[in-house]
Design a protein around this motif. Structure first.
Motif, PDB file in Angstrom:
ATOM      1  N   ILE A  91      42.253  44.836  32.226  1.00 44.92           N
ATOM      2  CA  ILE A  91      41.732  46.016  32.064  1.00 44.92           C
ATOM      3  C   ILE A  91      41.145  45.999  32.903  1.00 44.92           C
ATOM      4  CG2 ILE A  91      40.863  48.196  30.717  1.00 44.92           C
ATOM      5  CD1 ILE A  91      42.883  46.563  28.312  1.00 44.92           C
ATOM      6  N   GLN A  92      39.244  45.303  32.930  1.00 46.51           N
ATOM      7  CA  GLN A  92      38.221  45.297  33.978  1.00 46.51           C
ATOM      8  C   GLN A  92      38.715  45.485  35.736  1.00 46.51           C
ATOM      9  OE1 GLN A  92      34.982  46.352  33.609  1.00 46.51           O
ATOM     10  NE2 GLN A  92      35.707  46.788  31.451  1.00 46.51           N
ATOM     11  N   HIS A  93      39.455  44.789  35.970  1.00 47.15           N
ATOM     12  CA  HIS A  93      40.354  44.340  36.954  1.00 47.15           C
ATOM     13  C   HIS A  93      40.873  45.787  37.352  1.00 47.15           C
ATOM     14  CE1 HIS A  93      41.451  42.224  40.832  1.00 47.15           C
ATOM     15  NE2 HIS A  93      42.621  43.052  40.117  1.00 47.15           N
ATOM     16  N   LYS A  94      41.592  46.304  36.777  1.00 49.31           N
ATOM     17  CA  LYS A  94      42.392  47.759  37.248  1.00 49.31           C
ATOM     18  C   LYS A  94      41.248  48.296  36.881  1.00 49.31           C
ATOM     19  CE  LYS A  94      46.945  46.779  34.971  1.00 49.31           C
ATOM     20  NZ  LYS A  94      46.934  45.392  35.060  1.00 49.31           N
ATOM     21  N   MET A  95      40.382  48.831  37.016  1.00 49.48           N
ATOM     22  CA  MET A  95      38.694  49.898  36.064  1.00 49.48           C
ATOM     23  C   MET A  95      38.218  49.520  37.710  1.00 49.48           C
ATOM     24  SD  MET A  95      38.042  50.429  32.609  1.00 49.48           S
ATOM     25  CE  MET A  95      36.965  48.754  32.215  1.00 49.48           C
ATOM     26  N   ASP A  96      38.236  48.017  38.163  1.00 51.86           N
ATOM     27  CA  ASP A  96      37.216  48.048  39.477  1.00 51.86           C
ATOM     28  C   ASP A  96      38.435  48.703  40.554  1.00 51.86           C
ATOM     29  OD1 ASP A  96      35.518  47.064  41.083  1.00 51.86           O
ATOM     30  OD2 ASP A  96      36.181  45.111  40.850  1.00 51.86           O
ATOM     31  N   THR A  97      38.472  50.097  40.667  1.00 50.34           N
ATOM     32  CA  THR A  97      38.466  50.405  42.178  1.00 50.34           C
ATOM     33  C   THR A  97      37.235  50.707  43.048  1.00 50.34           C
ATOM     34  OG1 THR A  97      38.206  52.613  41.619  1.00 50.34           O
ATOM     35  CG2 THR A  97      40.568  51.448  40.595  1.00 50.34           C
ATOM     36  N   THR A  98      36.194  50.077  42.741  1.00 52.74           N
ATOM     37  CA  THR A  98      35.328  50.692  44.008  1.00 52.74           C
ATOM     38  C   THR A  98      35.546  48.779  45.341  1.00 52.74           C
ATOM     39  OG1 THR A  98      34.188  48.461  43.325  1.00 52.74           O
ATOM     40  CG2 THR A  98      33.527  51.003  42.619  1.00 52.74           C
ATOM     41  N   GLU A  99      34.778  49.884  46.370  1.00 54.57           N
ATOM     42  CA  GLU A  99      34.898  48.550  47.595  1.00 54.57           C
ATOM     43  C   GLU A  99      33.534  49.338  48.309  1.00 54.57           C
ATOM     44  OE1 GLU A  99      37.647  46.601  49.319  1.00 54.57           O
ATOM     45  OE2 GLU A  99      38.618  47.276  47.945  1.00 54.57           O
ATOM     46  N   PRO A 100      33.224  47.294  48.457  1.00 53.17           N
ATOM     47  CA  PRO A 100      33.226  46.376  47.760  1.00 53.17           C
ATOM     48  C   PRO A 100      33.732  46.179  46.388  1.00 53.17           C
ATOM     49  CG  PRO A 100      31.481  45.627  48.817  1.00 53.17           C
ATOM     50  CD  PRO A 100      31.274  47.361  48.775  1.00 53.17           C
ATOM     51  N   LYS A 101      34.599  45.541  46.365  1.00 53.28           N
ATOM     52  CA  LYS A 101      34.491  45.067  44.623  1.00 53.28           C
ATOM     53  C   LYS A 101      33.858  44.374  44.051  1.00 53.28           C
ATOM     54  CE  LYS A 101      39.141  45.532  44.585  1.00 53.28           C
ATOM     55  NZ  LYS A 101      40.066  46.593  44.398  1.00 53.28           N
ATOM     56  N   SER A 102      33.321  44.904  42.516  1.00 47.73           N
ATOM     57  CA  SER A 102      32.601  44.227  42.177  1.00 47.73           C
ATOM     58  C   SER A 102      32.664  43.604  41.152  1.00 47.73           C
ATOM     59  CB  SER A 102      31.314  45.837  40.909  1.00 47.73           C
ATOM     60  OG  SER A 102      32.852  45.797  39.481  1.00 47.73           O
ATOM     61  N   PHE A 103      33.998  43.225  40.536  1.00 44.84           N
ATOM     62  CA  PHE A 103      34.309  41.953  40.226  1.00 44.84           C
ATOM     63  C   PHE A 103      33.385  42.019  38.841  1.00 44.84           C
ATOM     64  CE2 PHE A 103      35.037  40.836  44.465  1.00 44.84           C
ATOM     65  CZ  PHE A 103      35.645  40.121  44.786  1.00 44.84           C
ATOM     66  N   SER A 104      34.158  43.478  37.737  1.00 45.73           N
ATOM     67  CA  SER A 104      33.292  43.417  36.705  1.00 45.73           C
ATOM     68  C   SER A 104      34.378  42.610  35.895  1.00 45.73           C
ATOM     69  CB  SER A 104      33.509  44.882  36.181  1.00 45.73           C
ATOM     70  OG  SER A 104      34.554  45.355  36.048  1.00 45.73           O
ATOM     71  N   ALA A 105      35.275  42.483  35.958  1.00 44.40           N
ATOM     72  CA  ALA A 105      36.745  41.177  34.981  1.00 44.40           C
ATOM     73  C   ALA A 105      35.702  39.810  34.401  1.00 44.40           C
ATOM     74  CB  ALA A 105      37.783  41.828  35.451  1.00 44.40           C
ATOM     75  N   LYS A 106      35.586  39.368  36.004  1.00 42.35           N
ATOM     76  CA  LYS A 106      34.930  38.408  36.197  1.00 42.35           C
ATOM     77  C   LYS A 106      34.325  37.108  34.730  1.00 42.35           C
ATOM     78  CE  LYS A 106      32.130  34.513  38.714  1.00 42.35           C
ATOM     79  NZ  LYS A 106      32.145  33.715  37.213  1.00 42.35           N
ATOM     80  N   PRO A 107      33.637  38.007  34.138  1.00 44.10           N
ATOM     81  CA  PRO A 107      33.039  37.260  33.187  1.00 44.10           C
ATOM     82  C   PRO A 107      33.980  37.230  31.646  1.00 44.10           C
ATOM     83  CG  PRO A 107      31.820  39.228  33.281  1.00 44.10           C
ATOM     84  CD  PRO A 107      32.904  39.133  34.022  1.00 44.10           C
ATOM     85  N   PHE A 108      34.972  38.220  31.564  1.00 39.77           N
ATOM     86  CA  PHE A 108      35.767  38.201  31.092  1.00 39.77           C
ATOM     87  C   PHE A 108      37.014  36.977  31.543  1.00 39.77           C
ATOM     88  CE2 PHE A 108      34.188  42.732  31.087  1.00 39.77           C
ATOM     89  CZ  PHE A 108      34.030  42.784  29.444  1.00 39.77           C
ATOM     90  N   TYR A 109      37.451  36.744  32.396  1.00 39.07           N
ATOM     91  CA  TYR A 109      38.828  35.909  33.148  1.00 39.07           C
ATOM     92  C   TYR A 109      37.645  34.144  32.500  1.00 39.07           C
ATOM     93  CZ  TYR A 109      42.016  39.096  35.262  1.00 39.07           C
ATOM     94  OH  TYR A 109      42.792  39.572  35.719  1.00 39.07           O
ATOM     95  N   ASP A 110      36.094  34.130  32.948  1.00 34.55           N
ATOM     96  CA  ASP A 110      35.069  32.727  32.176  1.00 34.55           C
ATOM     97  C   ASP A 110      35.318  32.176  31.448  1.00 34.55           C
ATOM     98  OD1 ASP A 110      34.649  31.872  34.673  1.00 34.55           O
ATOM     99  OD2 ASP A 110      32.525  34.343  35.000  1.00 34.55           O
ATOM    100  N   LYS A 111      35.734  33.571  30.216  1.00 35.32           N
ATOM    101  CA  LYS A 111      36.008  33.394  28.859  1.00 35.32           C
ATOM    102  C   LYS A 111      37.703  33.088  28.718  1.00 35.32           C
ATOM    103  CE  LYS A 111      34.587  33.389  24.477  1.00 35.32           C
ATOM    104  NZ  LYS A 111      33.308  31.810  24.185  1.00 35.32           N
ATOM    105  N   PHE A 112      38.140  34.233  29.085  1.00 37.64           N
ATOM    106  CA  PHE A 112      39.801  33.678  28.897  1.00 37.64           C
ATOM    107  C   PHE A 112      39.839  32.017  29.091  1.00 37.64           C
ATOM    108  CE2 PHE A 112      43.836  32.838  31.031  1.00 37.64           C
ATOM    109  CZ  PHE A 112      44.290  32.703  29.760  1.00 37.64           C
ATOM    110  N   ILE A 113      39.144  31.614  30.522  1.00 38.42           N
ATOM    111  CA  ILE A 113      39.907  30.209  30.776  1.00 38.42           C
ATOM    112  C   ILE A 113      38.673  29.153  30.160  1.00 38.42           C
ATOM    113  CG2 ILE A 113      39.550  28.390  33.285  1.00 38.42           C
ATOM    114  CD1 ILE A 113      39.014  31.031  35.127  1.00 38.42           C
ATOM    115  N   GLU A 114      37.491  29.419  29.602  1.00 34.80           N
ATOM    116  CA  GLU A 114      37.555  28.601  28.510  1.00 34.80           C
ATOM    117  C   GLU A 114      37.991  28.025  27.294  1.00 34.80           C
ATOM    118  OE1 GLU A 114      33.410  29.184  25.122  1.00 34.80           O
ATOM    119  OE2 GLU A 114      33.261  29.971  27.234  1.00 34.80           O
TER     120      GLU A 114
END
Length: 182
Positions: A91-114
């Protein structure tokens, strides 16, 4: 509507009926109606596991802010739920429409990977998605060794993953190398 009449005759069953209708409408992909019934139930009795279906119904309607809030509530109740973290990342990845990307999804992917790394075969698809995100994140932030490492992780899971093969080719200067399974 029949169910509104039933609720008026048996108001003590409103939460039960609302939850059942939310799931029924979710199952037949009428997400707006599912959301409406789940929100009605939530106003009577806070949702627990049904937060997953409410969040997914909102996501499928592209109501990303609402879906993110719903998954946030779900993760407060179940912080070890890998799929909830994956959905929040998506969801964060889909909402990140800025250029350059803010990569707001990163902490959530980090937690998922963990969390998901403990059972990689169960979480194969999600891990591929998360690792591919990390490839792009690290490549765009100039951490090419980290990007290559995540690319290798994808190819260790699925040696034929086309996006990872293409990224590997780019990251290795035009030559694609498949890592050995470890």
């Amino acid at each position: 509507m029949f169910f509104t009449k039933l609720i008026s005759l048996q108001p003590e069953r409103e939460a039960e009926i609302s939850g059942a209708l939310g799931k029924a409408f979710y199952d037949i992909k009428l997400y707006e109606k599912a959301e409406s019934w789940y929100l009605r139930k939530d106003s009577i009795r806070p949702l627990t596991t049904e937060l997953l279906y409410l969040g997914m119904a909102q996501k499928f309607q592209k109501k990303f802010v609402e879906a993110d809030t719903t998954f946030g509530k779900l993760l407060v109740k179940s912080p070890g739920y890998e799929y909830g973290w994956l959905q929040r990342a998506d969801i964060q990845h889909k909402m990140d429409t800025t250029e350059p990307k803010s990569f707001s999804a990163k902490p959530f992917y980090d937690k998922f990977i963990e969390l998901a790394s403990a059972a990689p075969s169960k979480n194969k698809t999600g891990l591929i998605e998360a690792y591919l995100f990390m490839v792009v994140y690290h490549a765009q932030t100039g951490s090419y060794d980290a990007a290559k490492s995540y690319c290798d992780m994808v190819l260790n899971i699925d040696p034929e993953e086309s996006r990872a093969l293409e990224f590997s080719k780019i990251l290795n200067g035009g030559t694609s190398t498949k890592p050995k399974n470890r």
